[in-house]
Write a protein that holds these residues in place. Structure first.
Motif, PDB file in Angstrom:
ATOM      1  N   THR A  51       0.814  -1.214   0.000  1.00  0.00           N
ATOM      2  CA  THR A  51       0.000   0.000   0.000  1.00  0.00           C
ATOM      3  C   THR A  51       0.848   1.265   0.000  1.00  0.00           C
ATOM      4  OG1 THR A  51      -0.118   0.037   2.411  1.00  0.00           O
ATOM      5  CG2 THR A  51      -1.832  -1.171   1.251  1.00  0.00           C
TER       6      THR A  51
ATOM      7  N   ASN B 207       2.259   6.365  -2.052  1.00  0.00           N
ATOM      8  CA  ASN B 207       1.040   5.573  -1.937  1.00  0.00           C
ATOM      9  C   ASN B 207       0.917   4.675  -3.165  1.00  0.00           C
ATOM     10  OD1 ASN B 207      -1.416   4.605  -1.110  1.00  0.00           O
ATOM     11  ND2 ASN B 207      -2.577   6.442  -1.667  1.00  0.00           N
TER      12      ASN B 207
ATOM     13  N   ALA C  67      -6.753   5.473  -3.028  1.00  0.00           N
ATOM     14  CA  ALA C  67      -6.747   5.161  -1.604  1.00  0.00           C
ATOM     15  C   ALA C  67      -6.272   6.361  -0.805  1.00  0.00           C
ATOM     16  CB  ALA C  67      -5.866   3.950  -1.326  1.00  0.00           C
TER      17      ALA C  67
END
Length: 558
Positions: free
Chosen positions: A183, A197, A202
């Protein structure tokens, strides 16, 4: 003898270049397991400057005194980088962490060389033969040092439990369908540290433990570059959402927001939103000193104040400017004129400039060095606004008539040279006071104050004597008696003739004349005379005309 750190799990032995752990000669023992266990939790020696004399935890052995001499080096403890100072060890007779056991203590035994939780290089001594001692919580293992009855000080076997690690990144992941799914990564190089990221769409969230002012997310600078945890907070957000941004140089902007759109700065901004439906409080941007009572601020209105207010003050706030939601602006007042786009309370200062270039369908106001107010319309026509102050009326002799009693001559036309300007004059005798009269209907813009005059005259002759002129006047408005007496006179100074026949003489402007019953919407009668008692001219004085000066106090006659 020097054992250089080979930056790996080495074989047990001696020498400046220890090989890697080897089958058939290096058998598994608990020291290896303990070293690997510490490495797994990121307690690990990393590769620093490869200077065998001073760095990398290189070990020098001696036959007496400081039998083990360990150079300084760098290591990770729980993922954090530290540097430990060099340390020396002698042979000791009691159990401690600052000395080695004599080589004759056991037929075979092992010391652990560690950096403890206090960042000091220490020895963990064996307590039994053929045993590797336990490490203490917080230890990072450097090497195993052998205790053997068959060896002597200066030639002990050593096994390094280190690595050749020279960089470190962080990968944050979650499981997706039993797959390691990254992530975020944190990576660094000589130019920057990058938090990346890895999941499209997200969020990245920093969650504080509480919603009070005591918890903060902060960015600090290490002003003195001493490697501490920071000296100056340049950005912080606390649990209440209060955000503070402070620049080191107070003369620079403390917050810059821009957006580069196709190579140019595009639209951007700051939104201040007040979610208060009870009393319609507004979002507010406040700019003020950190000390003193001075205040500068901006109030961005919500339902109760649709628009923008700009306030300043010293101790209390005063509204200086307002922009309503319909674009109407008030400056110097809190009241917007509903019938005008701009309302200004106070004077407007215009710099004196050159005439601007006209813009189609626009009018532009400006002033320049001529002390006039101009307007250029969309076609480029430059118009000077009529302003209050002194104005002029020209009254030629042809507009005057001799009085019946003691009158001057009738209008006389004099040709001096054919096809050149001719004189139209009233002649005034040099030996007796002669009179003429004329009338003026002043415009409504006249301020009904005093007037002055300036005669233009000549002499057909060469005498250089002077001429003094007198003027008086009375205004006659509706139902006022025309048959009224004249008031006191106003006179010019004495002006001498040039001495050349038919030269033009321009007298200086007279003193102020107070007109009886001065008023607009009237006819003002003036009586002009040559004051022979104050004049020295011996020839006939020929009047060409005069300028009448008066003041106005309005821009038009409406």
């Amino acid at each position: 003898m020097v054992e250089n750190n080979p930056h790996k799990v080495s074989t047990m032995g001696t020498g400046s270049s220890l090989a890697a752990i080897t089958d058939a000669s290096d058998f598994p023992h608990t020291g290896l397991i303990k070293g690997l266990s510490q490495m797994a939790r990121q307690n690990i020696v990393v590769k620093g400057s490869n200077d065998s004399a001073t760095h990398d935890f290189n070990i020098t052995q001696a036959g007496s005194g400081n039998v083990i001499q360990v150079a300084q080096g760098s290591y990770l403890r729980d993922g954090k980088l530290y540097t430990a100072s060099a340390a020396n060890f002698t042979i000791g007779t009691t159990s401690n962490d600052t000395s080695l056991l004599a080589h004759s203590q056991f037929d075979k035994g092992y010391h652990l060389l560690v950096i403890n939780s206090s960042n000091a290089i220490k020895i963990r001594q064996p307590t039994a033969a053929d045993k590797v001692p336990d490490y203490t919580s917080g230890d990072t293992i450097i090497a195993i040092i052998e205790v053997a009855s068959t060896s002597s000080d200066g030639t002990r076997n050593i096994q390094f439990l280190t690595s050749d690690k020279t960089d470190n990144s962080v990968s944050i992941a979650y499981t997706a369908s039993n797959t390691y799914t990254e992530t975020m990564s944190i990576i660094g190089d000589g130019d920057r540290t990058t938090f990346k990221n890895k999941i499209a769409n997200a969020d990245i969230r920093f969650i504080l433990a509480d919603n009070t002012a005591d918890e903060k997310f902060e960015i600090l600078t290490d002003d003195d570059s001493d490697g501490d945890e920071g000296d100056t907070t340049v950005f912080s957000v606390d649990g209440l959402g209060i955000t503070r941004i402070t620049s080191v140089d107070k003369n620079d902007a403390e917050l810059v927001i821009s957006q580069d759109v196709a190579g140019s700065i595009g639209r951007t901004g700051i939104s201040l939103i007040s979610d208060n439906s009870t009393n319609d409080q507004s979002g507010r941007l406040t700019l003020e000193r950190t000390s003193g009572s001075g205040f500068i601020g901006m109030d961005i209105a919500t339902n109760s104040r649709d628009g923008i207010r700009i306030l300043t003050g010293d101790g209390s706030e005063t509204e200086r400017m307002r922009i309503n939601d319909d674009g109407k602006v008030a400056i110097g007042t809190a009241t917007v004129d509903t019938n005008s786009l701009l309302a200004v309370e106070g004077s407007i200062s215009l710099d004196e400039i050159s005439a601007p270039t006209n813009t189609a369908d626009r009018g532009q106001l400006y002033t320049n060095a001529d002390n006039e107010l101009h307007m250029i319309d969309g076609a480029g026509t430059d118009t000077v606004f009529l302003k209050s102050g002194k104005h002029t009326i020209w009254v030629p002799s042809s507009a005057m008539t001799p009085l019946t009693t003691n009158g001057c001559s009738v209008l006389t036309q004099v040709e001096m040279t054919a096809s050149r300007p001719e004189l139209q004059v009233l002649d005034f005798a040099a030996d007796a006071d002669d009179f003429c009269q004329f009338t003026v209907a002043f415009p409504k813009s006249w301020n009904e104050g005093t007037v002055t005059f300036q005669p233009f005259w000549t002499v057909t002759g060469t005498n250089t004597g002077t001429a003094v002129w007198n003027l008086t006047g009375i205004s006659v408005d509706d139902n006022y008696a025309i048959n009224s007496g004249y008031p006191s006179i106003a006179a010019t100074g004495a002006k001498a003739h040039s001495g050349t026949s038919n030269d033009l003489n321009v007298s200086a402007e007279s003193g102020g004349l107070t007109i009886t019953n001065a008023s607009v919407d009237s006819v003002t009668y003036f009586k002009l005379s040559l004051d022979t008692s104050s004049s020295s001219q011996t020839g006939t004085v020929r009047l060409i005309g005069l300028k009448m000066f008066y003041d106005i106090n309005a821009g038009n006659d409406e």
